[in-house]
Design an enzyme around this catalytic site. Structure first.
Site, PDB file in Angstrom:
ATOM      1  N   CYS A  87      28.805  -2.022 -13.616  1.00 28.40           N
ATOM      2  CA  CYS A  87      28.551  -2.428 -12.231  1.00 28.40           C
ATOM      3  C   CYS A  87      29.771  -2.350 -11.331  1.00 28.40           C
ATOM      4  O   CYS A  87      30.913  -2.499 -11.784  1.00 28.40           O
ATOM      5  CB  CYS A  87      28.061  -3.873 -12.178  1.00 28.40           C
ATOM      6  SG  CYS A  87      26.549  -4.155 -13.042  1.00 28.40           S
ATOM      7  N   GLY A 131      28.948   2.687 -11.629  1.00 26.55           N
ATOM      8  CA  GLY A 131      27.510   2.557 -11.875  1.00 26.55           C
ATOM      9  C   GLY A 131      26.765   3.546 -11.013  1.00 26.55           C
ATOM     10  O   GLY A 131      26.910   3.542  -9.797  1.00 26.55           O
ATOM     11  N   ASN A 188      28.959  -8.378 -11.683  1.00 23.13           N
ATOM     12  CA  ASN A 188      29.527  -7.374 -12.577  1.00 23.13           C
ATOM     13  C   ASN A 188      30.023  -8.095 -13.819  1.00 23.13           C
ATOM     14  O   ASN A 188      30.825  -9.015 -13.736  1.00 23.13           O
ATOM     15  CB  ASN A 188      30.700  -6.663 -11.879  1.00 23.13           C
ATOM     16  CG  ASN A 188      31.502  -5.746 -12.790  1.00 23.13           C
ATOM     17  OD1 ASN A 188      32.689  -5.585 -12.610  1.00 23.13           O
ATOM     18  ND2 ASN A 188      30.869  -5.157 -13.774  1.00 23.13           N
ATOM     19  N   GLY A 189      29.528  -7.698 -14.968  1.00 20.80           N
ATOM     20  CA  GLY A 189      29.930  -8.345 -16.199  1.00 20.80           C
ATOM     21  C   GLY A 189      28.740  -8.547 -17.096  1.00 20.80           C
ATOM     22  O   GLY A 189      27.767  -7.799 -17.023  1.00 20.80           O
ATOM     23  N   TYR A 238      40.382   3.534 -18.405  1.00 22.51           N
ATOM     24  CA  TYR A 238      39.274   4.413 -18.089  1.00 22.51           C
ATOM     25  C   TYR A 238      38.413   3.984 -16.898  1.00 22.51           C
ATOM     26  O   TYR A 238      38.051   4.809 -16.088  1.00 22.51           O
ATOM     27  CB  TYR A 238      38.382   4.542 -19.323  1.00 22.51           C
ATOM     28  CG  TYR A 238      37.160   5.392 -19.131  1.00 22.51           C
ATOM     29  CD1 TYR A 238      37.248   6.784 -19.125  1.00 22.51           C
ATOM     30  CD2 TYR A 238      35.916   4.802 -18.944  1.00 22.51           C
ATOM     31  CE1 TYR A 238      36.120   7.561 -18.948  1.00 22.51           C
ATOM     32  CE2 TYR A 238      34.785   5.579 -18.765  1.00 22.51           C
ATOM     33  CZ  TYR A 238      34.890   6.952 -18.764  1.00 22.51           C
ATOM     34  OH  TYR A 238      33.777   7.727 -18.582  1.00 22.51           O
ATOM     35  N   SER A 265      38.809  12.529 -16.937  1.00 26.70           N
ATOM     36  CA  SER A 265      39.454  11.239 -17.177  1.00 26.70           C
ATOM     37  C   SER A 265      40.758  11.368 -17.956  1.00 26.70           C
ATOM     38  O   SER A 265      41.594  10.479 -17.887  1.00 26.70           O
ATOM     39  CB  SER A 265      38.485  10.299 -17.891  1.00 26.70           C
ATOM     40  OG  SER A 265      37.948  10.939 -19.031  1.00 26.70           O
ATOM     41  N   ASP A 293      42.637  13.063 -24.275  1.00 28.48           N
ATOM     42  CA  ASP A 293      41.384  12.450 -23.827  1.00 28.48           C
ATOM     43  C   ASP A 293      41.601  10.950 -23.700  1.00 28.48           C
ATOM     44  O   ASP A 293      42.564  10.400 -24.237  1.00 28.48           O
ATOM     45  CB  ASP A 293      40.267  12.756 -24.836  1.00 28.48           C
ATOM     46  CG  ASP A 293      38.881  12.687 -24.189  1.00 28.48           C
ATOM     47  OD1 ASP A 293      38.792  12.261 -23.013  1.00 28.48           O
ATOM     48  OD2 ASP A 293      37.904  13.058 -24.850  1.00 28.48           O
ATOM     49  N   ASP A 294      40.694  10.289 -22.966  1.00 23.93           N
ATOM     50  CA  ASP A 294      40.911   8.854 -22.742  1.00 23.93           C
ATOM     51  C   ASP A 294      40.529   8.020 -23.943  1.00 23.93           C
ATOM     52  O   ASP A 294      41.137   7.009 -24.231  1.00 23.93           O
ATOM     53  CB  ASP A 294      40.143   8.401 -21.498  1.00 23.93           C
ATOM     54  CG  ASP A 294      38.679   8.690 -21.600  1.00 23.93           C
ATOM     55  OD1 ASP A 294      37.930   7.860 -22.135  1.00 23.93           O
ATOM     56  OD2 ASP A 294      38.273   9.784 -21.154  1.00 23.93           O
ATOM     57  N   CYS A 310      31.680  -3.759 -26.732  1.00 24.52           N
ATOM     58  CA  CYS A 310      32.006  -4.693 -25.657  1.00 24.52           C
ATOM     59  C   CYS A 310      30.761  -5.497 -25.311  1.00 24.52           C
ATOM     60  O   CYS A 310      29.685  -4.930 -25.171  1.00 24.52           O
ATOM     61  CB  CYS A 310      32.481  -3.927 -24.424  1.00 24.52           C
ATOM     62  SG  CYS A 310      32.810  -5.017 -23.017  1.00 24.52           S
ATOM     63  N   CYS A 348      42.018  -8.841 -22.540  1.00 19.94           N
ATOM     64  CA  CYS A 348      40.879  -8.714 -23.435  1.00 19.94           C
ATOM     65  C   CYS A 348      40.932  -7.309 -24.018  1.00 19.94           C
ATOM     66  O   CYS A 348      40.839  -6.322 -23.283  1.00 19.94           O
ATOM     67  CB  CYS A 348      39.545  -8.933 -22.715  1.00 19.94           C
ATOM     68  SG  CYS A 348      38.144  -8.606 -23.825  1.00 19.94           S
TER      69      CYS A 348
END
Lengths: 491, 491, 491, 491
Positions: free
Chosen positions: D22, D48, D127-128, D268, D309, D371-372, D408, D465
């Protein structure tokens, strides 16, 4: 290609109705011609529902056009579209596809067609059918014309492009003299509105006046009513009218012939509120019903129309016979023409989606059903079953036209001859096939009387084109004959 | 918000017709319930054309729903949509928006509504109007309910969510006992189809059987016909039926009342092929026409309906009076409901887009026009002008209902009282206002006789809800009174 | 006509970029040719984003086509569309509209064009520009051809229709010998895939092999990669290849000329992963950057590309100069080409919708910005402002092409000459106009060196078409001269 | 439900990327807030892309909203839509669906959510991820709440509805104290803009100023840039800001915690031009690349990013190692997210639709690919094959994040643990699985250093985190544990 839709009226009958293929409209000498064209086409929507197109010309913005699939009301009403169609002169067209290409029409087949000539552009829209179109097309391709559509009408534009004449009306005369068949045409240049009927006048075309300087051409008078125009006269068979705000220039480019107007326009195609031969089509149909009642009376409790086209004849039948008129079959108002694929289950509903029997009214009654015509007979059969399921005691069909035994090649979408019920069965056989208590068609003479020919049909020189009933084709259908169609043997 | 469209029938009258707000349908015990719901809603489309919704439940795929603006035929026929609606049980709804929110309805206002309770989900659809909805809504918000729509019907789901009962039918009983007004409800759980009518039975609801295990609930019998179900009986006023394939559990959650069915369903709302009180609505309307002819005869040449709703009464008037019935006004079949903004020019065409006078027929005639009702009078006026323009000698209006002088608060979209012509004028004043040769409404007693009450209306205990004519509201419209509506003074 | 959209990359610059007008692709000898054509066109989408079309032929179903506005990915990926395009041979086209008709293109202007000849049909798609199209069109109309589009390319089909030759390839030779200008063509008959480049080979066209029997023609090698075809060779300038699964028939219909390939394909039009002259376009652009660094060094902290077209040259500049490369400007990945009218407020956002400065990185730095070209200069100006607003200390522009001072008449959409910044200003004047610390273009000789001409440009016989820089037009733009364009005076 | 599209970037990887779910944006104190919200959401589109929504409030027209599937640029730019969203205050949301419901999202799941309370309405966007949402939902349904969506975020509105507090901000405090997990929230009443971050501050939220009286809340600073707002500060972890034009009221409703911002935002999720911790995300990623080059050097000819990315880290790797940076893989700019069903043939093209190798550049080279991250490894494998097919001599992968071994639960769409390559393989096993010459991830300490923690990660009290790398979840994922998720065993 979108498949047909079961909620679409035009599909429920599996080709069991006849369809007029086109309606045409033109106007000059008004502000914002396109709005008038849209209204006129809306009034002519019954003549063609698959697609519509409008071309206009404006001195500053030149020619513009919009052509769309679907109803006029859905395509030609919003200001965004209409704003792209400025100018004081315009023509329009609504069309059915022919049986063969049902649903396969590309937008490039939608009329009016447009051509740029060295002396300027012209647009043309056409109701009818060119019976030598295949031969013309071959010839034109051989000479280097590139066709953009599969429509027969495009021939006219290419013939005009190759004409040696100097003015567009002259080129149109030139082109139409090469064309055979039945055609009513509206066309336009930057300043002129042009109308033409073929020498026999098979398809209708009328002239109206509007305001000070305005002139209208339309397939039927109902399209004059909606724009508030006054009905002046019909374009005569074989006449070409070249109209500017200043007036009408009448020409006669063809060799004179005896007119043969399509008698089925009276029976079914034209709207009941249109005027043909000085009388409303409604009154003619009521007279057909009266004639039917005289020719084929039967004892019964109710006279019911097959909605909606059988209604005026049913009223006439009731008035003549004294048997009460009633709405024994109710039509769903919310059918339509959309392009969505239905589920199989819904597709199988068939006519029940469109019509419902008034069960409480019909139960135990002897019912006369009046319909306009029998084509394949599939709908008649379903309706009979619905009526009997609802508990009717007897079912008598009375048909407001003679048996349709021959295809039309003059602009009406008919099944091939072998699919026409009357091509292979006698009246009695049809009665047994439909399993009804009685089935009677109006006689050809009776129909001629109802349309005003007191002495009936003149077999030596029929007053109308009645090829679909008689098999006597006033113009030889040469493309069809080349494809294998066999004319009725001379008797 | 899409503006109204001039080619849209429902807009031509500027609110000059009354609109039923909803049709409901439910089915259990069939394969592929959603297809049946779609057909049933299509048959009920006359009760609501703005939007429709279907909810179904499948043991494996749970609840699914689809809600859309527009016609059933356009939204619920393609396999892609229908494939998202599996299962043997389903309900559906078609709706009008109310006058206030015309066009402003969000998709979240489209029924059925769905609620997840701890014992499982339920969906509900509703025809009628909850007269204490505002008060209920305030109370529920105060307690912490979050409303997602502006629809009154959402109250029912929230009341159910807060009920202390254990089963969904019990919670629904609980909820509906808090609700005042007129309502017919269909609802469903994962396995049960539920139908309820309010204690007075103002709105209709019928039960049908289909196949071995199938049961149907529908607003009218015409929706049973289309799916091939057999008409069993009406849900009784005040009855709740809880149906599984195994059978019907009938409950009576409300205190018994004397029924007050809406008499206007006979006059206008229901489809003519539906059965009310054992007789087709068509026959009742024909009887109204006969009654009108007895009460208000006049010498004339033709009896013409204002199409299409005036047709059965006009036939009745003709049959009783002996004056020939004729279609003096022809309706364009290609009107529709679309959401495109029209040009100003087209908008001004008004009723001429929809109706055309059969000029050749009408000229010089004395014409009786039969219409179902007069609301604001704007359409009547335009039609009269069209008839006179076409050359009619006299115009006599005969109206198949008494003067509509009071708004309906039970699920019909009526203008505010001051906009109703009959609220401010006597019959003679209306005649002068419309400038016609005569204008006569059927009497309230005449209407009661026509619907089968031989002695007419019982003024002490009217057999029907006739508030729109009489001003006698059988359920107090409390939200309206709070907003300032004044009841008729006791006489 | 849909107005331009501010979220549309192509609109943000107010015509401040150059647009290749077309990409073409053809394939024969594979199952389901249309899917390959769609992929190929997707890979060539950078050459034209307004519209695309595909024509295929199937032995049983004949020719079919689909032409649509918008991206390949949106129009030519769903099975419903692709199922209408069967067969083992097909060609396709993506296009830009030209400046004049921006947004006004009708679908009938979308290629490929199709013509029915007496020996069968053919379809044709074209990249480039016919410089004598107006004259040809007048001549063809005079002779009776009806044009259906406003596209110059339609001339080719009409010339073919009138050719006296017997086979379609022969007619195409005939037609193309009448045509002047720059053109790469792919065409197809029922069985043959045809490719042609004009005598100078201004526009690219390559040949690839796929599978056993498959052959591909494409504007660039990146379209071979996406379908998994192997790069065989370029179609030679002036060559016509007629391809069947059996092999290539190579013809040379034109008088031999010295090739003049468009040098701007190296600078901007072609995709960086395409191969031109045996080297990837990316490497050539990196070499341009290195050349620029040698010609116009400057002390600075960062080398930043103007995304995305300036990226390879910026990398080259960084590698040559040793100044670190960094992404100082970030491009929003979610721009697109849609046809919705924006609010005024959003329209005014301009380039900020598309690009954002990496503020934290730029602050206090001396920044070299590398861009591919300067057309009107409006975008350069906005970017400079954004960079300064973010706190940059110095801004130095380095441009990977010489000053664009002349319009292209060979298939690239350029502004009129007076709108080109370099047509009216010297390099120093441009620097002052843009108000930057320095501004340097690569020299014409430097550009020639970077594309592999070690000795630079041969002024007597330039190896490339560089008319946009030099004003030396290898083919006389006769239609333009007739409209008033003045060629550069001979020096 | 629309199936996924192969031309859709997000589908090519079969779930082989991580998606932020989001982006949120709010503004108060400007004319025409909705236009600003649309711009802000456009800048946040990378967070998003499935759907977006806007809610605004106007003193006269009350609350209005629009919620749509698809890109902001396609839905929120036309005047017709924007005219329905008047007023000086508004919030908006863009969203990804979670893995489970991919494509199945109903429009009712699209945020912002709206609730009507007795003291007025409020809208909220989030968002979350709420880690105890299932339990809260069960509790709320038990108490009689009706959920309208399947979104966890709807809990917040229902909790607010049931709060005993008097003002909306107080009710929001009350509600959010019941909520566990990671969340950044923007909300609005009729006059107040509210922003909240969870106590750990896992998701970002920043404050900007615009004009005299305007305030902005946004997920990232790049959304401030696009509207021309000035970056003021971040909302602090655990802070609630209640903003009116007059200023900010800062509250701290939660018990204080040590912040644990999501470290993957640096790697990212966030846009490279956004500012996190005072530095551009681009610079951090460049630093990650430098760190990688120090930790895992290798001899090679080119450093190439996996676009887009991997680009900044590849630049950093090149700068640190001195190995030239080059664009060895070119991304097609015309991918997109549309909802059309592809043909099977096209679906199988996979990554080749999106990426093409710069064959001429790569041939014979030793290539470092940066790459990421590696999620499932499917894309890495395909890219490796493309590079080798193009003739590279060696392929070395360098990954800008540590192995992603844990899902996640805080608002990022990750595959289930068993689908994560790093959950089941060591670095060496992954190298062999991908069959590359070498494969190295940055170390967790190296990543911490690159984001600015000079001493690396504090294992006792990690500064970020990093659960996806370490398996140490700072908030217990209670709903997941109930569904069977097993936490990492304490070591």
């Amino acid at each position: 290609m979108p498949p047909a839709h079961p909620f679409d009226d035009t599909m429920l009958d599996d080709g069991d109705t006849l369809h007029e293929e086109c309606g045409i409209f033109g106007i000059v000498g008004v502000a914002n011609a396109a709005s008038f064209v849209a209204l006129g086409l809306h009034a002519l929507q019954h003549r063609g529902q698959e697609a519509g197109g409008i071309v206009v010309h404006d001195p500053e913005q030149g020619f513009n056009n919009a052509r769309r699939f679907g109803y006029v009301r859905d395509n030609f009403t919003d200001p965004a579209t209409m704003a792209t169609l400025p100018g004081p002169i315009g023509i329009g067209h609504v069309r059915y596809s022919t049986a063969g290409s049902k649903g396969a029409t590309a937008i490039r087949d939608v009329q009016p067609f447009f051509g740029e000539f060295s002396m300027g552009g012209a647009a043309i829209a056409h109701n009818g059918n060119i019976t030598n179109a295949d031969a013309l097309r071959r010839e034109l391709i051989e000479r280097g014309s590139i066709f953009q559509s599969s429509s027969d009408s495009e021939c006219i534009i290419h013939l005009m492009a190759r004409s040696l004449q100097r003015s567009i009306p002259d080129r149109m005369e030139d082109a139409l003299r090469r064309v055979e068949g039945a055609f009513s045409v509206v066309a336009m240049t930057r300043t002129k509105l042009i109308g033409v009927r073929d020498p026999l006048g098979v398809r209708p075309l009328v002239i109206g006046r509007i305001g000070e300087d305005g002139w209208v051409l339309a397939s039927e008078t109902c399209a004059l009513d909606i724009v508030g125009a006054e009905f002046l006269r019909e374009v005569e068979p074989g006449e070409m009218v070249v109209i500017t705000p200043a007036g009408i220039d009448s020409r006669h480019p063809f060799r004179p012939s005896r007119p043969r107007f399509c008698i089925f326009e009276h029976v079914y195609f034209s709207r009941p509120d249109s005027i043909l031969g000085g009388r409303s089509v409604y009154e003619t149909r009521e007279a057909i019903g009266r004639e039917l009642a005289k020719e084929s009376p039967v004892e019964a409790d109710l006279v019911c129309p097959v909605p909606d086209s059988g209604t005026p004849a049913a009223i006439g039948y009731s008035l003549e016979s004294g048997i009460p008129y009633a709405m024994g079959i109710i039509r769903n108002q919310y059918m339509g023409r959309t392009f969505i694929e239905p589920t199989e289950q819904i597709r199988n509903m068939g006519v029940r989606l469109k019509l419902n029997v008034n069960r409480a009214l019909i139960r135990g009654k002897r019912v006369i059903l009046v319909d306009d015509s029998v084509v394949r007979g599939t709908t008649s059969r379903k309706i009979k079953e619905m009526i009997l399921d609802a508990g009717a005691k007897e079912v008598h069909f009375r048909i407001a036209s003679p048996p349709t035994a021959w295809p039309c090649f003059y602009g009406v979408d008919t099944p091939q001859r072998e699919k026409l019920l009357a091509a292979t069965m006698s009246e009695d056989e049809m009665r047994d096939h439909l399993a009804v208590d009685s089935l009677k068609f109006i006689s050809l003479d009776g129909l001629y009387r109802a349309v005003g020919e007191a002495k009936g049909r003149n077999p030596k020189a029929p007053q109308y084109c009645d090829a679909c009933f008689s098999g006597e084709y006033p113009v030889e259908p040469s493309d069809q004959i080349e494809k294998g169609f066999t004319l009725k043997a001379a008797e």
